[in-house]
Design a protein around this motif. Structure first.
Motif, PDB file in Angstrom:
ATOM      1  N   GLY A 273       0.838  -1.001  -0.069  1.00 50.99           N
ATOM      2  CA  GLY A 273      -0.071   0.157   0.030  1.00 50.99           C
ATOM      3  C   GLY A 273       0.835   1.026   0.061  1.00 50.99           C
ATOM      4  N   ARG A 274       0.264   2.350   0.068  1.00 43.97           N
ATOM      5  CA  ARG A 274       0.762   3.633   0.285  1.00 43.97           C
ATOM      6  C   ARG A 274       1.591   3.762   1.393  1.00 43.97           C
ATOM      7  NH1 ARG A 274      -4.337   5.659  -1.859  1.00 43.97           N
ATOM      8  NH2 ARG A 274      -4.163   6.859  -3.779  1.00 43.97           N
ATOM      9  N   GLY A 275       2.727   4.756   1.529  1.00 37.74           N
ATOM     10  CA  GLY A 275       3.322   4.812   2.689  1.00 37.74           C
ATOM     11  C   GLY A 275       4.430   4.053   3.222  1.00 37.74           C
ATOM     12  N   ILE A 276       4.711   3.043   2.186  1.00 38.03           N
ATOM     13  CA  ILE A 276       5.921   2.133   2.732  1.00 38.03           C
ATOM     14  C   ILE A 276       7.265   2.984   2.573  1.00 38.03           C
ATOM     15  CG2 ILE A 276       7.135   0.255   1.984  1.00 38.03           C
ATOM     16  CD1 ILE A 276       5.018  -0.682   0.143  1.00 38.03           C
ATOM     17  N   ILE A 277       8.282   2.857   3.139  1.00 38.07           N
ATOM     18  CA  ILE A 277       9.649   3.416   3.352  1.00 38.07           C
ATOM     19  C   ILE A 277      10.569   2.525   3.421  1.00 38.07           C
ATOM     20  CG2 ILE A 277      11.097   5.135   4.329  1.00 38.07           C
ATOM     21  CD1 ILE A 277       8.746   6.860   5.170  1.00 38.07           C
ATOM     22  N   GLY A 278      11.623   2.330   2.547  1.00 35.39           N
ATOM     23  CA  GLY A 278      12.517   1.539   2.633  1.00 35.39           C
ATOM     24  C   GLY A 278      14.188   2.143   2.296  1.00 35.39           C
ATOM     25  N   VAL A 279      14.849   1.389   3.152  1.00 28.97           N
ATOM     26  CA  VAL A 279      16.401   1.932   2.981  1.00 28.97           C
ATOM     27  C   VAL A 279      17.229   0.836   2.679  1.00 28.97           C
ATOM     28  CG1 VAL A 279      16.089   3.876   4.555  1.00 28.97           C
ATOM     29  CG2 VAL A 279      16.849   1.747   5.483  1.00 28.97           C
ATOM     30  N   GLY A 280      18.458   0.813   2.162  1.00 33.92           N
ATOM     31  CA  GLY A 280      19.479  -0.202   1.740  1.00 33.92           C
ATOM     32  C   GLY A 280      20.687   0.585   1.611  1.00 33.92           C
ATOM     33  N   ALA A 281      21.702  -0.407   1.758  1.00 34.12           N
ATOM     34  CA  ALA A 281      23.148  -0.288   1.611  1.00 34.12           C
ATOM     35  C   ALA A 281      23.715  -1.394   0.966  1.00 34.12           C
ATOM     36  CB  ALA A 281      23.803   0.064   2.951  1.00 34.12           C
ATOM     37  N   LEU A 282      24.582  -1.015  -0.057  1.00 31.89           N
ATOM     38  CA  LEU A 282      25.545  -2.002  -0.578  1.00 31.89           C
ATOM     39  C   LEU A 282      26.912  -1.727   0.046  1.00 31.89           C
ATOM     40  CD1 LEU A 282      25.782  -4.398  -2.804  1.00 31.89           C
ATOM     41  CD2 LEU A 282      26.259  -2.421  -4.296  1.00 31.89           C
ATOM     42  N   ILE A 283      27.253  -3.010   0.461  1.00 33.04           N
ATOM     43  CA  ILE A 283      28.878  -2.587   1.216  1.00 33.04           C
ATOM     44  C   ILE A 283      29.981  -3.262   0.485  1.00 33.04           C
ATOM     45  CG2 ILE A 283      27.525  -2.545   3.438  1.00 33.04           C
ATOM     46  CD1 ILE A 283      28.302  -5.209   4.220  1.00 33.04           C
ATOM     47  N   ALA A 284      30.940  -2.892   0.553  1.00 32.01           N
ATOM     48  CA  ALA A 284      32.162  -3.309  -0.167  1.00 32.01           C
ATOM     49  C   ALA A 284      32.647  -4.706   0.517  1.00 32.01           C
ATOM     50  CB  ALA A 284      33.232  -2.524   0.137  1.00 32.01           C
TER      51      ALA A 284
END
Length: 286
Positions: A275-286
């Protein structure tokens, strides 16, 4: 020349998706009895409006559309193709592209194809594609790029997201109906992640979106502490003021972790399940 093919759940920023050497195949969104190519035949806002009163689902891209992607890239001179897809643990999309890619190679012997199971979704895959483009631009071979992406998928690719409602997951059977109902009553917001096997799991929860987003961002910061972050991702669904304010807050908290930040709206496939309002974060690490 190396070209890149992926599905639309990759959520590439516009500047990457519109490159000549990138081809994005739309997934299908099913509303009632009718199927639509996301982003081509129906917009995210139309899907979001439909979800206000109905449930929707997604299906694999059309095999004809996938075949067209291979044929188009080949006709443009891209005879080495890197194919990066949504986690095989979440969809049959990877297997569909791999099968059609193998058939294409059998008919065009000069073509090389490397299929990558991202073991991720959305911004998590976008970060892998961004890394692939950077490697291509510095002259790395298709084989080297594919090997690098496989070494990172599911291991060095960290993704967290907060869902504003449990009702769509409850409807799809991904969580128990009792658990979903209790969560709605208590305003509990689940924090999800994708494990090393490319499977969606719940990794935490908090009361209210603000606390859940704060907890999610804290988890990402802890996860990358002491590591070199190659790229960050920050994605959301919907454009209401509360969501955008939380996105800006999250951006300020993580921006110093890397020189590269990919941002954008989540694909319709994820919108349908959250639904509306999803928030996502991510990181690609070495």
């Amino acid at each position: 020349m190396i070209g890149i093919i992926c599905d639309s759940v990759v959520d590439l920023p516009v500047e990457l998706a519109e490159r000549d050497d990138v081809y994005v195949v739309p997934i299908m969104v099913v509303l009632g009895e009718k199927s639509y190519r996301e982003g081509v035949e129906i917009s995210k806002s139309e899907i979001a409006d439909y979800l206000d009163y109905n449930f929707a689902r997604t299906s694999l891209p059309s095999p004809a559309d996938v075949t067209e992607a291979f044929e188009t890239m080949y006709s443009k001179g891209y005879d080495e193709l890197l194919v990066v897809n949504l986690s095989s643990g979440l969809s049959g999309t990877y297997n569909l592209f791999k099968t059609i890619g193998e058939q294409f190679v059998s008919e065009h012997h000069s073509v090389k194809v490397e299929s990558i199971d991202s073991l991720s979704l959305s911004g998590g895959i976008a970060m892998l594609v961004h890394k692939a483009i950077r490697m291509k631009e510095r002259g790395d071979s298709l084989r080297v790029i594919a090997s690098d992406l496989r070494s990172r998928a599911g291991i060095k690719n960290i993704v967290y997201f907060v869902l504003p409602t449990l009702k769509y997951l409850k409807q799809s059977g991904r969580i128990g109906k009792l658990q979903g109902s209790v969560g709605e009553i208590l305003d509990v917001k689940p924090i999800g992640t994708i494990n090393s096997g490319g499977i969606f799991i719940l990794s935490g929860r908090a009361r209210g979106m603000k606390k859940a987003v704060e907890k999610m961002v804290d988890r990402l910061i802890v996860a990358v502490k002491g590591k070199r972050v190659l790229c960050l991702a920050l994605y959301h669904s919907g454009n209401d003021s509360d969501t955008l304010a939380l996105v800006e807050w999250a951006k300020r908290k993580i921006i110093s972790l890397s020189e590269t930040l990919l941002t954008g709206e989540l694909s319709s496939a994820i919108l349908v399940h959250g639904g509306r309002g999803i928030i996502g974060v991510g990181a690609l690490i070495a």
